[in-house]
Design an enzyme around this catalytic site. Structure first.
Site, PDB file in Angstrom:
ATOM      1  N   ASP A 116     -27.462   9.094  18.599  1.00 34.75           N
ATOM      2  CA  ASP A 116     -26.182   9.039  19.283  1.00 34.75           C
ATOM      3  C   ASP A 116     -26.156  10.219  20.256  1.00 34.75           C
ATOM      4  O   ASP A 116     -26.942  11.160  20.113  1.00 34.75           O
ATOM      5  CB  ASP A 116     -25.056   9.133  18.255  1.00 34.75           C
ATOM      6  CG  ASP A 116     -23.702   9.363  18.895  1.00 34.75           C
ATOM      7  OD1 ASP A 116     -23.360   8.596  19.813  1.00 34.75           O
ATOM      8  OD2 ASP A 116     -23.002  10.304  18.489  1.00 34.75           O
ATOM      9  N   ASP A 156     -22.866  10.872  14.276  1.00 35.23           N
ATOM     10  CA  ASP A 156     -21.837  11.709  13.660  1.00 35.23           C
ATOM     11  C   ASP A 156     -20.480  11.031  13.542  1.00 35.23           C
ATOM     12  O   ASP A 156     -19.609  11.521  12.826  1.00 35.23           O
ATOM     13  CB  ASP A 156     -21.655  13.005  14.460  1.00 35.23           C
ATOM     14  CG  ASP A 156     -20.954  12.753  15.795  1.00 35.23           C
ATOM     15  OD1 ASP A 156     -21.375  11.830  16.520  1.00 35.23           O
ATOM     16  OD2 ASP A 156     -19.976  13.456  16.091  1.00 35.23           O
ATOM     17  N   ASP A 185     -20.711   5.273  14.799  1.00 40.29           N
ATOM     18  CA  ASP A 185     -22.140   5.257  14.475  1.00 40.29           C
ATOM     19  C   ASP A 185     -22.418   4.675  13.088  1.00 40.29           C
ATOM     20  O   ASP A 185     -23.550   4.282  12.803  1.00 40.29           O
ATOM     21  CB  ASP A 185     -22.716   6.684  14.517  1.00 40.29           C
ATOM     22  CG  ASP A 185     -22.554   7.336  15.868  1.00 40.29           C
ATOM     23  OD1 ASP A 185     -22.804   6.654  16.874  1.00 40.29           O
ATOM     24  OD2 ASP A 185     -22.171   8.519  15.917  1.00 40.29           O
TER      25      ASP A 185
END
Length: 664
Positions: free
Chosen positions: A344, A548, A552
């Site tokens: 990410d 995080d 996600d």
């Protein structure tokens, strides 16, 4: 009515997700109970060892050892009996029988050691493991329980968000969370939707723009037309995706767990055959029983269990010491299988906080860089917007004095205005240039904005006395060590990592260029991240996804291995993940991959050694007569050898060289 909106009692999801919350609490209590029983068993065992070594009466240390049996063995015994009730046979019952047989032949120390090893490994597994299905409780903080619906007569009423239907109009006031997915039909505001899309900054939402349930409204009021049922919202789909992917991954087992039932059945059948066949042929009872007991002891999988668990648990402990919490031995096994890493962007490869990267002045003769920054910081200081904080921080870092501002006002989607040292200062998005059209420097300002946005910056225009004075370029801060981590992953896996982000294409590519990533997939919603992961898996890749945020979590659950950033990771990401980087140091992850591969090699060597010793002792007992003391010595000796060999991975030296020369 407005007071109800500003202080809602609880989230509506609590009504439907309260059971997972209770389940997680019960699971945590049980896990801690296992740890306490294992600790007590270990203490009793150590006490027995000390008493025996000190020459205390045998009744003392026998009592301590037997107490160790009870405290450490009741749970495996119960598990084994439950398996028998379900007409299956597992290693739990075999280990307990072996321990009991050890007592009957006077080897109480060996039996107690076996119980301690078994209970401790089970307790450690229970302690570091959480059922990822329970992680959906983190979504309780996203969608509000109630919303303000506008009736056909124009009156407002507070209703449960679950009762909203497609086409309903809801009012979302400043500071409130959006209650349903929908489209803005009236109003303008900055909406923080980082929990859904991962975008680091609030996004300006006006008429015709889509908003998501759970996103946080800024300073403006919005009227939203609901376009999805509550059960079909983005938040609801995240829950469903996490649960579905977690159930699929939960079927994964360690190799030793896959073969333990067949092995246990084989040992039991062989033991019974060694006992009943000689008896049927007329052999004496006691020698036959002793031979069968010897066989079960030498064939019991103590060394096999120790061949597997100590290297894995030592690796987990070593990784934990260096800031990576691996939740289970199964998760650790997945680390070694990773051949592609997906990141990410916001909060993972970056710190998730904007900073001023460039300060561009249009006419240095009219105003200096320091003056431009001081005016912008003075105007922005009363604002709560993340960009305002970045501008103020930039002035402070550069030692620029920030004067006092008066007549402050803020307009959602446009910016802030204030009077600074007698001059009118306007700081806002590039859209404010439309308000000063016709000024001499507007064209130059637009060019600067275009250049900054082209390289992935967020452009903030500063207008002084109704004339463009300069443009600030803001960017998310790259996490220290991110580039080095990307290079290490490339070396370990033989493939450059992939960037999967909900942020815009230009910002994503700018960041990717800085850290050394070439494969960029931007503008992804949570379900699109899952699809991207599955596409990579269909290409034969074993994916580790590092993220995080709530957005996600579904992709983390779908990937072979999900890793969450610990310091600022959402509850859902932390619970869904198979591992957590506690101190947000990406450089530790390549070492965990390397250490996992070393652990796997050590497990294979241990298994080969343990299997060889067991085979030799078993054949000796079947073909000839294996003396019981020699059988016990060989069995326990091999057990201690593989156990100590596994503990080598606890050393700091093992961590230091974990990622050297391990490219797949």
């Amino acid at each position: 009515m407005s007071s109800s909106l500003t202080a809602p009692p609880r989230d509506v999801a609590a009504h439907t997700l309260s059971q997972p919350r209770r389940s997680a609490q019960v699971w945590s209590v049980l896990a801690m109970a296992e740890v306490r029983w294992a600790a007590l068993a270990t203490a009793l065992f150590l006490g027995g060892m000390v008493a025996q070594a000190a020459g205390a009466p045998s009744a003392v240390w026998w009592t301590l050892y037997l107490a160790c049996y009870v405290t450490g063995g009741w749970e495996p015994a119960l598990s084994g009996l439950q398996a028998l009730r379900e007409r299956t046979l597992d290693v739990d019952i075999l280990m307990i029988v072996a321990a009991i047989l050890a007592v009957t032949i006077g080897q109480v120390f060996d039996g107690a050691l076996l119980v301690v090893i078994f209970s401790t490994s089970g307790a450690l597994e229970a302690f570091v493991t959480r059922r990822t299905a329970d992680s959906v409780r983190a979504l309780l903080d996203l969608a509000p329980e109630r919303a303000c619906r506008v009736g056909t007569d124009g009156d407002e009423e507070v209703v449960e968000t679950a009762a909203l239907a497609v086409g309903d109009i809801v009012v979302v006031r400043p500071g409130e969370r959006v209650g349903a997915d929908g489209e803005v039909v009236e109003g303008l505001s900055d909406v923080d939707q980082a929990s859904i899309t991962g975008e680091p900054l609030p996004v300006t939402k006006g008429v015709g723009d889509e908003v998501f349930a759970g996103s946080l409204n800024g300073t403006g009021a919005l009227r939203i037309a609901v376009n999805r049922e509550a059960t079909d919202s983005v938040v609801a789909r995240i829950v469903a995706m996490v649960e579905e992917a977690s159930e699929t991954k939960a079927k994964t087992q360690l190799f030793i767990e896959k073969v333990e039932q067949r092995y246990s059945i084989g040992v039991v059948v062989a033991t019974l055959a060694l006992f009943f066949i000689p008896l049927a042929l007329g052999h004496a009872f006691e020698p036959t029983l002793l031979r069968a007991m010897t066989f079960m002891i030498v064939a019991s999988p103590c060394a096999v269990v120790l061949a597997t668990m100590p290297p894995l648990l030592s690796t987990i402990a070593n990784a934990g010491r260096h800031g990576v919490l691996v939740k289970s031995a199964v998760a650790l096994e997945r680390f070694r299988e990773v051949d592609l890493v997906a990141f990410d962007k916001t909060g993972t490869l970056t710190l998730g906080t904007p900073r001023v990267a460039e300060v561009e002045v249009l006419d240095l003769g009219a105003i200096s860089t320091e003056t431009l920054l001081s005016f912008a910081a003075a105007a922005e200081r009363p604002s709560e917007h993340p960009l305002a904080s970045a501008v103020v921080a930039a002035a402070q870092e550069r030692g620029v004095a920030i004067p006092h501002a008066t007549d402050f006002s803020s307009t959602p989607g446009r910016g802030v205005t204030a009077t600074v040292e007698g001059r009118h200062v306007w700081v806002g998005s590039p859209a404010i240039l439309d308000e000063v059209a016709g000024r001499r420097d507007v064209g130059d300002a637009r060019l600067l904005v275009s250049e900054l946005e082209e390289v992935g910056r967020t452009a903030v225009v500063v207008v002084v006395d109704h004339s463009p004075a300069g443009v600030l370029g803001l960017a998310d801060q790259v996490r220290p060590g991110a580039r080095e981590a990307v290079a290490a992953f490339t070396e370990l896996t033989g493939r450059t990592p992939v960037l999967l982000t909900g942020d815009n294409e230009r910002a994503a590519r700018r960041l990717a260029e800085e850290v050394g990533i070439t494969d960029v997939r931007a503008g992804l919603l949570p379900d699109e991240k899952v699809e991207a992961v599955r596409t990579l898996q269909e290409q034969g890749r074993r994916v580790m996804l590092v993220g995080d945020g709530v957005n996600d979590a579904p992709a983390m659950a779908a990937a072979e291995l999900g890793v969450a950033m610990g310091r600022h990771g959402s509850d859902l990401a932390l619970e869904t993940a198979d591992a957590v980087v506690v101190r947000d140091e990406l450089g530790t992850l390549p070492k965990v991959i390397g250490l996992s591969r070393r652990a796997h090699g050590l497990v294979k060597a241990n298994l080969a050694f343990a299997a060889t010793v067991i085979t030799v002792l078993v054949l000796w007992d079947i073909l000839w007569v294996l003396p019981l003391p020699l059988g016990v010595a060989g069995h326990e000796g091999s057990t201690m050898v593989v156990g100590l060999n596994g503990l080598r991975l606890l050393r700091r030296a093992a961590w230091a060289r974990a990622d050297r020369g391990l490219r797949t």
